[in-house]
Write a protein that holds these residues in place. Structure first.
Motif, PDB file in Angstrom:
ATOM      1  N   GLN A  47       0.834  -1.202   0.000  1.00 52.68           N
ATOM      2  CA  GLN A  47       0.000   0.000   0.000  1.00 52.68           C
ATOM      3  C   GLN A  47       0.867   1.250   0.000  1.00 52.68           C
ATOM      4  O   GLN A  47       0.548   2.223  -0.654  1.00 52.68           O
ATOM      5  CB  GLN A  47      -0.965   0.009   1.196  1.00 52.68           C
ATOM      6  N   ASP A  51       0.673   4.053  -2.807  1.00 53.65           N
ATOM      7  CA  ASP A  51       0.482   5.462  -2.455  1.00 53.65           C
ATOM      8  C   ASP A  51       1.590   6.318  -3.067  1.00 53.65           C
ATOM      9  O   ASP A  51       1.342   7.436  -3.528  1.00 53.65           O
ATOM     10  CB  ASP A  51       0.457   5.643  -0.941  1.00 53.65           C
ATOM     11  N   ALA A  54       0.777   6.739  -6.660  1.00 55.04           N
ATOM     12  CA  ALA A  54      -0.303   7.721  -6.797  1.00 55.04           C
ATOM     13  C   ALA A  54       0.255   9.138  -6.677  1.00 55.04           C
ATOM     14  O   ALA A  54      -0.145  10.034  -7.424  1.00 55.04           O
ATOM     15  CB  ALA A  54      -1.392   7.472  -5.748  1.00 55.04           C
ATOM     16  N   TYR A  58       0.076  12.049  -9.475  1.00 51.21           N
ATOM     17  CA  TYR A  58      -0.421  13.391  -9.164  1.00 51.21           C
ATOM     18  C   TYR A  58       0.576  14.446  -9.644  1.00 51.21           C
ATOM     19  O   TYR A  58       0.187  15.458 -10.224  1.00 51.21           O
ATOM     20  CB  TYR A  58      -0.687  13.534  -7.658  1.00 51.21           C
ATOM     21  N   GLU A  81      -4.400  15.490  -4.453  1.00 51.11           N
ATOM     22  CA  GLU A  81      -3.698  14.220  -4.220  1.00 51.11           C
ATOM     23  C   GLU A  81      -4.639  13.073  -3.867  1.00 51.11           C
ATOM     24  O   GLU A  81      -4.462  11.958  -4.341  1.00 51.11           O
ATOM     25  CB  GLU A  81      -2.651  14.379  -3.126  1.00 51.11           C
ATOM     26  N   GLU A  82      -5.650  13.344  -3.060  1.00 54.59           N
ATOM     27  CA  GLU A  82      -6.579  12.292  -2.654  1.00 54.59           C
ATOM     28  C   GLU A  82      -7.429  11.793  -3.824  1.00 54.59           C
ATOM     29  O   GLU A  82      -8.062  10.747  -3.723  1.00 54.59           O
ATOM     30  CB  GLU A  82      -7.510  12.791  -1.538  1.00 54.59           C
ATOM     31  N   GLN A  85      -5.955   7.465  -7.250  1.00 58.21           N
ATOM     32  CA  GLN A  85      -5.915   6.152  -6.605  1.00 58.21           C
ATOM     33  C   GLN A  85      -5.294   5.137  -7.565  1.00 58.21           C
ATOM     34  O   GLN A  85      -5.590   5.157  -8.756  1.00 58.21           O
ATOM     35  CB  GLN A  85      -7.316   5.701  -6.221  1.00 58.21           C
ATOM     36  N   LYS A  87      -4.551   0.941  -7.895  1.00 61.69           N
ATOM     37  CA  LYS A  87      -4.783  -0.413  -7.384  1.00 61.69           C
ATOM     38  C   LYS A  87      -4.277  -1.405  -8.417  1.00 61.69           C
ATOM     39  O   LYS A  87      -4.394  -1.168  -9.616  1.00 61.69           O
ATOM     40  CB  LYS A  87      -6.274  -0.651  -7.147  1.00 61.69           C
ATOM     41  N   TYR A  96      -1.820  -1.837 -13.464  1.00 61.09           N
ATOM     42  CA  TYR A  96      -2.562  -1.135 -12.428  1.00 61.09           C
ATOM     43  C   TYR A  96      -3.781  -0.437 -12.993  1.00 61.09           C
ATOM     44  O   TYR A  96      -3.808  -0.043 -14.154  1.00 61.09           O
ATOM     45  CB  TYR A  96      -1.651  -0.097 -11.748  1.00 61.09           C
ATOM     46  N   LYS A  99      -7.107   5.546 -11.117  1.00 60.37           N
ATOM     47  CA  LYS A  99      -8.371   6.275 -11.105  1.00 60.37           C
ATOM     48  C   LYS A  99      -8.097   7.712 -10.680  1.00 60.37           C
ATOM     49  O   LYS A  99      -7.491   7.952  -9.645  1.00 60.37           O
ATOM     50  CB  LYS A  99      -9.352   5.618 -10.132  1.00 60.37           C
ATOM     51  N   ASN A 101      -9.996  11.350  -9.955  1.00 61.40           N
ATOM     52  CA  ASN A 101     -11.196  12.163  -9.754  1.00 61.40           C
ATOM     53  C   ASN A 101     -10.769  13.618  -9.829  1.00 61.40           C
ATOM     54  O   ASN A 101      -9.747  13.987  -9.245  1.00 61.40           O
ATOM     55  CB  ASN A 101     -11.834  11.892  -8.388  1.00 61.40           C
ATOM     56  N   THR A 138     -15.610  14.322  -9.922  1.00 61.79           N
ATOM     57  CA  THR A 138     -15.963  13.970  -8.550  1.00 61.79           C
ATOM     58  C   THR A 138     -17.478  14.016  -8.394  1.00 61.79           C
ATOM     59  O   THR A 138     -18.124  14.990  -8.789  1.00 61.79           O
ATOM     60  CB  THR A 138     -15.289  14.926  -7.551  1.00 61.79           C
TER      61      THR A 138
END
Length: 180
Positions: A47, A51, A54, A58, A81-82, A85, A87, A96, A99, A101, A138
Motif C-alpha cells: 500500500q 500510495d 499515486a 499526481y 492528491e486524494e 488512486q 490499485k 494497475y 483512477k 477524480n 468527482t
C-alpha cells in the motif's frame, strides 16, 4: 520522471510477486513502523508503494493548465492528491488501475470535458500503455457528470476529439511542460 515512474512500477511489481510468495509461506510482508511515541504498528508495504505511485501520478497532472485561466489545475483545486488512486489489476500481472477524480471549479463548468481530455492525454503520453486509466468528475460536483464521465472514458470519442486540429492545439497548450 518517466524513468523514475517505470522504476517504481518495477519495484511494485517485484514486491507484489514477493508478497505472494511470502504469504504462501505464511510469512507476510508487513513493514514495522515505529511511531514517535514508541508504539509500533504494521503498514502494508504494498500500500505504501501504491500510495507513492499515486503521488508520482499526481505530480504528472498537477501542472496541467486550465484552458481558460493562467493557473494550473492544482492551483484551482481541480486536481488533488486524494483524487488519485492506484490499485493492482486482479489479473495477476504488473498492471494497475489508475483512477483520477477531478472537481470542476463550478457545477456548470463548460470546460469539464476538455479538462478530462487533458488529463487523459497527459497520462497516456506519460504512463506505459499497459495500465487502465479511469477519469471521473468527482461525484456531485457537476450538473452533467455522468455524460462527461462517459465521454472522457470512451477511447473512440477521445480519438475523434484529438483529430480536431483546434481542439488538439488547445489540449497541447494545456499539457505542455513549460513553466508559465
Amino acid at each position: 520522471m518517466l524513468l523514475t515512474l517505470l522504476g517504481v512500477l518495477h519495484i511494485i511489481a517485484s514486491s507484489l510477486r514477493s508478497k505472494e510468495g511470502d504469504e504462501a509461506q505464511g510469512q507476510g510482508s508487513d513493514v514495522m513502523d515505529q511511531c514517535s511515541n514508541g508504539d509500533s504498528h504494521h503498514i502494508d508495504s504494498n500500500q505504501l508503494e501504491l500510495d507513492g505511485l499515486a503521488g508520482d501520478i499526481y505530480d504528472m497532472i498537477k501542472d496541467i493548465r486550465d484552458p481558460e485561466k493562467p493557473n494550473s489545475l492544482e492551483d484551482l483545486a481541480v486536481v488533488f492528491e486524494e483524487g488519485v488512486q492506484v490499485k493492482p489489476l486482479t489479473d495477476g500481472s504488473d498492471r494497475y488501475n489508475i483512477k483520477i477524480n477531478f472537481t470542476p471549479t463550478v457545477p456548470h463548468c463548460h470546460l469539464a470535458t476538455l479538462i478530462g481530455l487533458c488529463l487523459r492525454v497527459k497520462l497516456e503520453r506519460t504512463l506505459p500503455d499497459k495500465h487502465k486509466v479511469d477519469i471521473f468528475v468527482t461525484k456531485g460536483t457537476h450538473a452533467t457528470e455522468d455524460e462527461i464521465n462517459k465521454q472522457i472514458n470512451d477511447k473512440e470519442r477521445i480519438a475523434a476529439a484529438m483529430e480536431n486540429p483546434n481542439l488538439k492545439q488547445l489540449v497541447e497548450n494545456c499539457v505542455k511542460d513549460d513553466d508559465y
